[in-house]
Motif scaffolding. Structure first.
Motif, short mmCIF file in Angstrom:
data_model
loop_
_atom_site.label_atom_id
_atom_site.label_comp_id
_atom_site.label_asym_id
_atom_site.label_seq_id
_atom_site.Cartn_x
_atom_site.Cartn_y
_atom_site.Cartn_z
N ARG A 1 0.81 -1.22 0.00
CA ARG A 1 0.00 0.00 0.00
C ARG A 1 0.85 1.27 0.00
O ARG A 1 0.68 2.14 -0.87
CB ARG A 1 -0.93 0.03 1.22
CG ARG A 1 -1.78 1.29 1.31
CD ARG A 1 -2.50 1.41 2.63
NE ARG A 1 -1.57 1.59 3.73
CZ ARG A 1 -1.94 1.71 5.01
NH1 ARG A 1 -3.22 1.65 5.33
NH2 ARG A 1 -1.05 1.88 5.97
N ASP A 2 1.75 1.39 0.97
CA ASP A 2 2.51 2.65 1.10
C ASP A 2 3.39 2.91 -0.11
O ASP A 2 3.55 4.06 -0.54
CB ASP A 2 3.34 2.63 2.38
CG ASP A 2 2.48 2.67 3.63
OD1 ASP A 2 1.26 2.96 3.51
OD2 ASP A 2 3.01 2.41 4.73
N GLU A 3 3.95 1.85 -0.68
CA GLU A 3 4.78 2.01 -1.88
C GLU A 3 3.95 2.52 -3.05
O GLU A 3 4.38 3.43 -3.78
CB GLU A 3 5.43 0.68 -2.24
CG GLU A 3 6.29 0.73 -3.49
CD GLU A 3 6.89 -0.61 -3.86
OE1 GLU A 3 7.25 -0.81 -5.04
OE2 GLU A 3 6.97 -1.49 -2.97
N PHE A 4 2.76 1.96 -3.21
CA PHE A 4 1.92 2.37 -4.34
C PHE A 4 1.41 3.80 -4.15
O PHE A 4 1.41 4.61 -5.08
CB PHE A 4 0.74 1.41 -4.51
CG PHE A 4 -0.17 1.77 -5.64
CD1 PHE A 4 0.29 1.75 -6.95
CD2 PHE A 4 -1.48 2.16 -5.39
CE1 PHE A 4 -0.55 2.09 -8.01
CE2 PHE A 4 -2.32 2.50 -6.45
CZ PHE A 4 -1.85 2.47 -7.75
N VAL A 5 0.96 4.13 -2.95
CA VAL A 5 0.45 5.48 -2.70
C VAL A 5 1.55 6.52 -2.92
O VAL A 5 1.31 7.60 -3.47
CB VAL A 5 -0.16 5.59 -1.29
CG1 VAL A 5 -0.52 7.03 -0.96
CG2 VAL A 5 -1.39 4.70 -1.16
N ALA A 6 2.77 6.19 -2.50
CA ALA A 6 3.89 7.11 -2.72
C ALA A 6 4.14 7.31 -4.21
O ALA A 6 4.44 8.43 -4.66
CB ALA A 6 5.14 6.57 -2.04
N LEU A 7 4.03 6.23 -4.99
CA LEU A 7 4.19 6.34 -6.44
C LEU A 7 3.12 7.26 -7.03
O LEU A 7 3.41 8.13 -7.86
CB LEU A 7 4.09 4.96 -7.08
CG LEU A 7 3.94 4.93 -8.61
CD1 LEU A 7 5.20 5.43 -9.29
CD2 LEU A 7 3.58 3.53 -9.08
N VAL A 8 1.88 7.07 -6.60
CA VAL A 8 0.78 7.90 -7.10
C VAL A 8 1.02 9.36 -6.73
O VAL A 8 0.84 10.26 -7.57
CB VAL A 8 -0.57 7.41 -6.55
CG1 VAL A 8 -1.69 8.36 -6.97
CG2 VAL A 8 -0.86 6.00 -7.05
N GLU A 9 1.44 9.62 -5.51
CA GLU A 9 1.72 11.00 -5.08
C GLU A 9 2.80 11.63 -5.96
O GLU A 9 2.70 12.80 -6.34
CB GLU A 9 2.15 11.02 -3.62
CG GLU A 9 1.03 10.72 -2.65
CD GLU A 9 1.51 10.64 -1.22
OE1 GLU A 9 0.70 10.86 -0.30
OE2 GLU A 9 2.71 10.32 -1.00
N ASP A 10 3.82 10.85 -6.29
CA ASP A 10 4.91 11.36 -7.12
C ASP A 10 4.42 11.70 -8.53
O ASP A 10 4.77 12.73 -9.09
CB ASP A 10 6.04 10.34 -7.18
CG ASP A 10 7.24 10.85 -7.95
OD1 ASP A 10 7.81 11.88 -7.55
OD2 ASP A 10 7.62 10.21 -8.96
N VAL A 11 3.59 10.82 -9.09
CA VAL A 11 3.05 11.05 -10.44
C VAL A 11 2.10 12.23 -10.46
O VAL A 11 2.15 13.09 -11.35
CB VAL A 11 2.36 9.78 -10.96
CG1 VAL A 11 1.54 10.09 -12.22
CG2 VAL A 11 3.37 8.69 -11.25
N VAL A 12 1.23 12.30 -9.47
CA VAL A 12 0.20 13.35 -9.44
C VAL A 12 0.83 14.72 -9.22
O VAL A 12 0.43 15.72 -9.85
CB VAL A 12 -0.85 13.04 -8.35
CG1 VAL A 12 -1.75 14.24 -8.12
CG2 VAL A 12 -1.68 11.83 -8.76
N GLY A 13 1.82 14.79 -8.34
CA GLY A 13 2.48 16.07 -8.07
C GLY A 13 1.50 17.12 -7.59
O GLY A 13 0.69 16.87 -6.69
N ASP A 14 1.56 18.32 -8.20
CA ASP A 14 0.68 19.40 -7.78
C ASP A 14 -0.55 19.54 -8.67
O ASP A 14 -1.18 20.58 -8.72
CB ASP A 14 1.45 20.73 -7.74
CG ASP A 14 2.02 21.10 -9.11
OD1 ASP A 14 1.80 20.35 -10.09
OD2 ASP A 14 2.69 22.14 -9.19
#
Length: 267
Positions: free
Chosen positions: A158-171
């Protein structure tokens, strides 16, 4: 703050107000009714979409629900959506394209109004055959604004995937998580439980200093910050995620111990 009393009670649902069997105890209902009779209303602040609010409406029958992590305001009595902040199609296309490129096994679904659409391979956990639920292509889902984009991965932690999504989404949007699964919930930029809660509080003529909020997961952090920084009480359940415990002013019992009711009764 021994003589402090809230003018607005705000509670998350899953893991907070609801016990593990998805019910609200009689003692909790009685405590909430006592406060309501004293002029203090309850606001539900949840990651759940409006279509998942039917059963709680049958129990409470009144008030406002902040749904989809702040993107949707729902009048429980009339069961009408009164406000909705949506993700625009261009952001949906950019985010889904990049996530699919970096993790090809990422699957998507969207929430809007009382509707839910998901890719054929996306595996919904609940309400699979409920009204308003349908299969759609990704192209169809990103063609119009939505209240929430859901990105799921069946294999990554979970945490790895959410971190990836946060990185892709950015601002471009706001990312949060309220599940034990690798499920990222993406809302319009700046939209959180705090923004939805602030709208409801303004309607009641109160500020964060008059609010007590209860929660258990990271998607409650924004609401906790808003209330705590404004002088109110941010109360984490005993079993809450460590990041939320760090943002709390108080800690109460677990949901199965009726922690919400116990804290309110002690005020």
């Amino acid at each position: 703050m021994s003589d402090w009393r809230p003018r607005l009670i705000v509670s998350d649902m899953d893991g907070t107000l609801l016990r593990r069997d998805d019910t609200v105890s009689d003692s909790t209902l009685a405590e909430l009714a006592r406060w309501r009779d004293d002029g203090v209303p309850l606001v539900l602040a949840t990651g759940r979409p409006p279509r998942w609010m039917v059963r709680i409406r049958e129990v409470l029958g009144h008030g406002t629900a902040v749904c989809c992590n702040g993107a949707v305001l729902l009048d429980l009595e009339d069961f009408q959506i009164v406000d909705e902040d949506r993700l625009p199609p261009e952001v949906l296309r950019e985010v889904t394209t990049e996530l699919r490129r970096q993790q090809p096994d990422t699957w998507f679904a969207v929430e809007y109004g009382l509707e839910f659409r998901h890719e054929p391979v996306y595996q919904p956990r609940w309400d699979v055959d409920a009204p308003g639920v349908a299969v759609a292509t990704l192209e169809e889902m990103v063609a119009a604004p939505v209240a929430k984009l859901l990105a799921r991965h069946e294999h990554l932690p979970r945490d790895e995937f959410v971190a990836l999504v946060e990185d892709v989404v950015g601002d471009r949007a706001t990312v949060t998580c309220s599940s034990s699964d690798a499920l990222a919930e993406i809302s319009a930029l700046g939209v959180t439980k705090a923004t939805g809660l602030a709208k409801v509080a303004a309607r009641h003529g109160v500020g964060p200093e008059d609010v007590v909020v209860f929660g258990d997961m990271p998607n409650d952090i924004a609401a906790f910050d808003w209330v705590r920084e404004g002088g109110g009480r941010a109360v984490a359940m005993a079993h809450a995620h460590p990041d939320l415990l760090a943002a709390a002013t108080d800690v109460t019992g677990t949901n199965d111990e009726d922690g919400v009711a116990a804290f309110l009764a002690a005020l």
